[in-house]
Scaffold this active site. Structure first.
Site, mmCIF file in Angstrom:
data_model
loop_
_atom_site.group_PDB
_atom_site.id
_atom_site.type_symbol
_atom_site.label_atom_id
_atom_site.label_comp_id
_atom_site.label_asym_id
_atom_site.label_seq_id
_atom_site.Cartn_x
_atom_site.Cartn_y
_atom_site.Cartn_z
ATOM 1 N N LYS A 13 1.180 -4.745 -3.108
ATOM 2 C CA LYS A 13 2.032 -4.966 -1.932
ATOM 3 C C LYS A 13 1.325 -5.837 -0.889
ATOM 4 O O LYS A 13 1.897 -6.794 -0.375
ATOM 5 C CB LYS A 13 2.395 -3.628 -1.254
ATOM 6 C CG LYS A 13 3.059 -2.614 -2.165
ATOM 7 C CD LYS A 13 3.427 -1.342 -1.413
ATOM 8 C CE LYS A 13 2.247 -0.534 -0.892
ATOM 9 N NZ LYS A 13 1.395 0.064 -1.917
ATOM 10 N N ARG A 125 -11.222 -3.020 -6.527
ATOM 11 C CA ARG A 125 -10.881 -3.674 -5.254
ATOM 12 C C ARG A 125 -12.068 -3.629 -4.296
ATOM 13 O O ARG A 125 -12.767 -2.627 -4.178
ATOM 14 C CB ARG A 125 -9.693 -2.938 -4.630
ATOM 15 C CG ARG A 125 -9.266 -3.497 -3.297
ATOM 16 C CD ARG A 125 -7.822 -3.175 -2.992
ATOM 17 N NE ARG A 125 -7.582 -1.769 -2.712
ATOM 18 C CZ ARG A 125 -6.376 -1.267 -2.454
ATOM 19 N NH1 ARG A 125 -5.317 -2.052 -2.483
ATOM 20 N NH2 ARG A 125 -6.221 0.017 -2.200
ATOM 21 N N ARG A 158 -13.542 0.641 -0.288
ATOM 22 C CA ARG A 158 -12.989 1.668 0.589
ATOM 23 C C ARG A 158 -13.297 3.040 0.010
ATOM 24 O O ARG A 158 -13.212 3.243 -1.202
ATOM 25 C CB ARG A 158 -11.470 1.494 0.704
ATOM 26 C CG ARG A 158 -11.053 0.515 1.775
ATOM 27 C CD ARG A 158 -9.591 0.147 1.683
ATOM 28 N NE ARG A 158 -8.701 1.278 1.437
ATOM 29 C CZ ARG A 158 -7.386 1.155 1.280
ATOM 30 N NH1 ARG A 158 -6.821 -0.032 1.307
ATOM 31 N NH2 ARG A 158 -6.629 2.213 1.076
ATOM 32 N N ARG A 169 -4.207 9.986 -4.988
ATOM 33 C CA ARG A 169 -3.263 9.097 -4.309
ATOM 34 C C ARG A 169 -2.046 8.800 -5.195
ATOM 35 O O ARG A 169 -0.931 8.691 -4.705
ATOM 36 C CB ARG A 169 -3.979 7.811 -3.882
ATOM 37 C CG ARG A 169 -4.988 8.082 -2.753
ATOM 38 C CD ARG A 169 -5.920 6.913 -2.521
ATOM 39 N NE ARG A 169 -5.247 5.739 -2.027
ATOM 40 C CZ ARG A 169 -5.753 4.508 -2.115
ATOM 41 N NH1 ARG A 169 -6.934 4.306 -2.686
ATOM 42 N NH2 ARG A 169 -5.094 3.493 -1.626
#
Ligand code: AMP
Length: 214
Positions: A13, A125, A158, A169
């Site tokens: 997204k 990521r 992160r 998640r």
């Protein structure tokens, strides 16, 4: 245009949002980014939100809704915005509709992605500690390892992108955010995009859809 980008963590997204906001004159409103800024500033909201975020859980609706509705009421959002990471629960979607009663959401794009893709995308990521730009260790590495191409600051993983938390998640997505997808589908407001494909292929489709809406 007032857009909502929906999809599991790692669906792409944010990557796709960054590719269209300038061209279509939209403000990119990512609740994860807003919350991380609050955490960094150690604001009252940031202190409350941090424990939930570090555990890979959702920040309570009342906190996120008031932050988001205040943001979209700002002047720069009057000409259009793109919500990335909000709404994530049914009450958030309902509150958003109430807040936007005079200027409702134009369209929601649902980035549908398989679980196998998600885990690899999230654990690989890397995010800029300064400007929030996103990279991937193999699919989209920075020019210099560990350094942001855009601002030269350090890239980090992160806390909630570690493998242990990705499953948590994803479970939350299945439990709560899928109800949001259904909510918009019931209103015939969703365009579903196959997000298992390359960034470029998805981007072509997103551009076509947005051109049709503009
Ligand atoms: P993201 O960058 O969108 O993956 O968001 C990172 C974290 O911020 C999430 O795992 C949640 O803890 C929190 N968060 C972001 N958006 C929301 C939201 N709409 N509702 C509740 N928590 C959120």
């Amino acid at each position: 245009m007032r857009l909502v980008f929906l999809g599991a963590p790692g669906a792409g997204k944010g990557t796709q949002a960054a590719k269209v906001v300038d061209e279509f004159g939209l403000v990119h409103v990512a609740t994860g980014d807003l919350l991380r800024a609050e955490v960094a500033a150690k604001s009252e909201l940031g202190v409350k939100a941090r424990a939930f975020m570090d555990a890979g859980r959702l920040v309570p609706d009342d906190l996120v809704v008031s932050m988001l509705t205040a943001r979209v009421a700002e002047d720069d959002c009057k000409s259009g915005f793109l919500l990335d990471g909000f709404p994530r629960t049914l009450p958030q979607a309902e509150e958003l509709d109430r807040a936007l009663v005079d200027h409702p959401v134009t369209r929601s794009l649902f980035f549908e992605v398989s679980d196998e893709q998600i885990v690899g995308r999230i654990t690989g990521r890397r995010t800029c500690s300064e400007c929030g730009a996103a990279y991937h260790v193999s699919a989209h590495p920075p020019k210099v390892e560990g350094v942001c191409d855009r601002c030269g600051k350090a890239l980090i993983q992160r806390q909630d992108d570690r493998e242990e938390l990705v499953k948590e998640r994803l479970a939350i997505f299945r439990d709560q955010t899928s109800a949001v997808v259904r909510y918009y589908k019931d209103k015939n407001m969703v365009t579903t995009i196959d997000a298992d494909r390359s960034v470029e292929a998805i981007s072509v489709e997103v551009h076509e859809i947005l051109r049709g809406l503009a």
